[in-house]
Motif scaffolding. Structure first.
Motif, PDB file in Angstrom:
ATOM      1  N   HIS A  85      74.082  51.172  33.885  1.00 23.85           N
ATOM      2  CA  HIS A  85      73.651  51.951  32.723  1.00 23.85           C
ATOM      3  C   HIS A  85      73.011  53.264  33.176  1.00 23.85           C
ATOM      4  CE1 HIS A  85      72.308  52.793  28.675  1.00 23.85           C
ATOM      5  NE2 HIS A  85      71.100  53.011  29.147  1.00 23.85           N
ATOM      6  N   LYS A  86      72.212  53.198  34.214  1.00 22.83           N
ATOM      7  CA  LYS A  86      71.557  54.398  34.742  1.00 22.83           C
ATOM      8  C   LYS A  86      72.598  55.410  35.244  1.00 22.83           C
ATOM      9  CE  LYS A  86      68.067  55.919  38.029  1.00 22.83           C
ATOM     10  NZ  LYS A  86      67.105  55.537  39.059  1.00 22.83           N
ATOM     11  N   GLN A  87      73.619  54.945  35.922  1.00 23.08           N
ATOM     12  CA  GLN A  87      74.683  55.839  36.393  1.00 23.08           C
ATOM     13  C   GLN A  87      75.444  56.447  35.215  1.00 23.08           C
ATOM     14  OE1 GLN A  87      76.543  52.865  38.866  1.00 23.08           O
ATOM     15  NE2 GLN A  87      75.938  53.942  40.750  1.00 23.08           N
ATOM     16  N   SER A  88      75.654  55.650  34.183  1.00 22.93           N
ATOM     17  CA  SER A  88      76.319  56.146  32.984  1.00 22.93           C
ATOM     18  C   SER A  88      75.514  57.270  32.343  1.00 22.93           C
ATOM     19  CB  SER A  88      76.523  55.001  31.982  1.00 22.93           C
ATOM     20  OG  SER A  88      77.101  55.478  30.783  1.00 22.93           O
ATOM     21  N   ARG A  89      74.210  57.078  32.210  1.00 25.02           N
ATOM     22  CA  ARG A  89      73.343  58.111  31.624  1.00 25.02           C
ATOM     23  C   ARG A  89      73.337  59.372  32.498  1.00 25.02           C
ATOM     24  NH1 ARG A  89      74.303  56.903  27.042  1.00 25.02           N
ATOM     25  NH2 ARG A  89      75.585  55.601  28.157  1.00 25.02           N
ATOM     26  N   GLY A  90      73.341  59.184  33.812  1.00 21.30           N
ATOM     27  CA  GLY A  90      73.386  60.333  34.719  1.00 21.30           C
ATOM     28  C   GLY A  90      74.691  61.101  34.594  1.00 21.30           C
ATOM     29  N   ALA A  91      75.805  60.374  34.487  1.00 19.03           N
ATOM     30  CA  ALA A  91      77.113  61.017  34.318  1.00 19.03           C
ATOM     31  C   ALA A  91      77.152  61.766  32.990  1.00 19.03           C
ATOM     32  CB  ALA A  91      78.227  59.971  34.384  1.00 19.03           C
ATOM     33  N   TRP A  92      76.588  61.165  31.940  1.00 21.69           N
ATOM     34  CA  TRP A  92      76.575  61.833  30.634  1.00 21.69           C
ATOM     35  C   TRP A  92      75.746  63.123  30.702  1.00 21.69           C
ATOM     36  CZ3 TRP A  92      79.409  61.723  26.433  1.00 21.69           C
ATOM     37  CH2 TRP A  92      78.949  62.411  25.310  1.00 21.69           C
ATOM     38  N   ALA A  93      74.596  63.066  31.360  1.00 20.37           N
ATOM     39  CA  ALA A  93      73.744  64.259  31.481  1.00 20.37           C
ATOM     40  C   ALA A  93      74.478  65.373  32.237  1.00 20.37           C
ATOM     41  CB  ALA A  93      72.435  63.903  32.183  1.00 20.37           C
ATOM     42  N   LEU A  94      75.181  65.014  33.302  1.00 19.79           N
ATOM     43  CA  LEU A  94      75.946  66.001  34.057  1.00 19.79           C
ATOM     44  C   LEU A  94      77.061  66.590  33.199  1.00 19.79           C
ATOM     45  CD1 LEU A  94      76.613  67.546  36.623  1.00 19.79           C
ATOM     46  CD2 LEU A  94      77.835  65.503  37.452  1.00 19.79           C
ATOM     47  N   PHE A  95      77.756  65.741  32.469  1.00 18.86           N
ATOM     48  CA  PHE A  95      78.820  66.183  31.571  1.00 18.86           C
ATOM     49  C   PHE A  95      78.277  67.184  30.546  1.00 18.86           C
ATOM     50  CE2 PHE A  95      80.977  65.267  27.440  1.00 18.86           C
ATOM     51  CZ  PHE A  95      82.205  65.842  27.725  1.00 18.86           C
ATOM     52  N   GLU A  96      77.147  66.869  29.930  1.00 15.65           N
ATOM     53  CA  GLU A  96      76.565  67.782  28.951  1.00 15.65           C
ATOM     54  C   GLU A  96      76.179  69.120  29.583  1.00 15.65           C
ATOM     55  OE1 GLU A  96      73.466  65.339  27.094  1.00 15.65           O
ATOM     56  OE2 GLU A  96      74.679  65.426  25.257  1.00 15.65           O
ATOM     57  N   LYS A  97      75.678  69.070  30.796  1.00 17.84           N
ATOM     58  CA  LYS A  97      75.309  70.305  31.508  1.00 17.84           C
ATOM     59  C   LYS A  97      76.548  71.160  31.769  1.00 17.84           C
ATOM     60  CE  LYS A  97      73.052  71.984  35.679  1.00 17.84           C
ATOM     61  NZ  LYS A  97      72.449  71.635  36.960  1.00 17.84           N
ATOM     62  N   ILE A  98      77.617  70.527  32.224  1.00 19.02           N
ATOM     63  CA  ILE A  98      78.865  71.249  32.489  1.00 19.02           C
ATOM     64  C   ILE A  98      79.394  71.875  31.201  1.00 19.02           C
ATOM     65  CG2 ILE A  98      81.298  70.929  33.113  1.00 19.02           C
ATOM     66  CD1 ILE A  98      80.275  68.811  35.167  1.00 19.02           C
ATOM     67  N   CYS A  99      79.365  71.100  30.116  1.00 24.91           N
ATOM     68  CA  CYS A  99      79.863  71.609  28.837  1.00 24.91           C
ATOM     69  C   CYS A  99      78.986  72.733  28.291  1.00 24.91           C
ATOM     70  CB  CYS A  99      79.970  70.484  27.813  1.00 24.91           C
ATOM     71  SG  CYS A  99      81.264  69.286  28.237  1.00 24.91           S
ATOM     72  N   SER A 100      77.713  72.686  28.565  1.00 17.19           N
ATOM     73  CA  SER A 100      76.806  73.733  28.093  1.00 17.19           C
ATOM     74  C   SER A 100      76.943  75.025  28.894  1.00 17.19           C
ATOM     75  CB  SER A 100      75.351  73.259  28.177  1.00 17.19           C
ATOM     76  OG  SER A 100      75.129  72.209  27.293  1.00 17.19           O
ATOM     77  N   ASN A 101      77.282  74.901  30.172  1.00 16.94           N
ATOM     78  CA  ASN A 101      77.271  76.063  31.051  1.00 16.94           C
ATOM     79  C   ASN A 101      78.638  76.618  31.430  1.00 16.94           C
ATOM     80  OD1 ASN A 101      74.427  76.005  31.235  1.00 16.94           O
ATOM     81  ND2 ASN A 101      74.548  74.440  32.819  1.00 16.94           N
ATOM     82  N   ASP A 102      79.632  75.759  31.603  1.00 18.20           N
ATOM     83  CA  ASP A 102      80.872  76.193  32.240  1.00 18.20           C
ATOM     84  C   ASP A 102      82.138  76.023  31.416  1.00 18.20           C
ATOM     85  OD1 ASP A 102      79.291  76.712  34.468  1.00 18.20           O
ATOM     86  OD2 ASP A 102      79.728  74.779  35.385  1.00 18.20           O
ATOM     87  N   VAL A 103      82.111  75.148  30.437  1.00 15.67           N
ATOM     88  CA  VAL A 103      83.330  74.819  29.686  1.00 15.67           C
ATOM     89  C   VAL A 103      83.059  74.975  28.197  1.00 15.67           C
ATOM     90  CG1 VAL A 103      85.032  73.026  29.179  1.00 15.67           C
ATOM     91  CG2 VAL A 103      84.035  73.171  31.469  1.00 15.67           C
ATOM     92  N   GLU A 104      83.961  75.660  27.531  1.00 16.06           N
ATOM     93  CA  GLU A 104      83.833  75.800  26.084  1.00 16.06           C
ATOM     94  C   GLU A 104      84.642  74.700  25.415  1.00 16.06           C
ATOM     95  OE1 GLU A 104      84.355  79.107  22.543  1.00 16.06           O
ATOM     96  OE2 GLU A 104      85.128  79.563  24.538  1.00 16.06           O
TER      97      GLU A 104
END
Length: 140
Positions: A58-77
């Motif tokens: 679960h912790k790894q899942s939350r970490g992956a989600w946080a990274l995904f959100e960061k990528i979507c906020s900064n690098d991908v429209e």
């Protein structure tokens, strides 16, 4: 514009066989990276499946989600999907010879609607079908 399939996000944000190849591509990628809002749902589904099957915690899942959100906020429209794009995806899926699953057909239809010049994916079936709509594919 370069359209990114969800499979690339999954490999980028969690440990998979293709993660190193995806990371190398991503580090060199130019701007103009796009995907559709469908990616949120499909990425969440992939994480939930990995967690349910014991591939990640679960912790790894939350970490992956946080990274995904960061990528979507900064690098991908992430762009919205129009109603006719769903219809087009349905027609792609209806063609049994395409071997496309619904989610991949939606990505292909969205990439076409968004006038993408390239789709980046780990999925060979999606890549093969992208040629049918005159979008180049990069399979990592």
């Amino acid at each position: 514009m370069i359209y990114i399939d969800t499979s690339v996000f999954v490999a980028l944000c969690s440990r998979e066989a293709k993660s190193k190849a995806v990371e190398a591509w991503y580090e060199k990628a130019d701007s103009n990276l796009i995907s559709s809002v469908w990616t949120f749902t499909e990425f969440a589904s992939a994480l939930a499946i990995k967690e349910r099957t014991g591939q990640i915690t679960h912790k790894q899942s939350r970490g992956a989600w946080a990274l995904f959100e960061k990528i979507c906020s900064n690098d991908v429209e992430l762009l919205p999907i129009k109603v006719n794009t769903f219809y087009s995806a349905g027609l792609f899926t209806l063609d049994a010879k395409s071997n496309l699953r619904a989610g991949d057909a939606l990505h292909l239809s969205a990439a076409r609607e968004m006038k993408s010049k390239l789709i980046v994916t780990l999925d060979k079936v999606l890549a093969k079908n992208s040629e049918r709509v005159k979008i180049k594919a990069l399979v990592l």
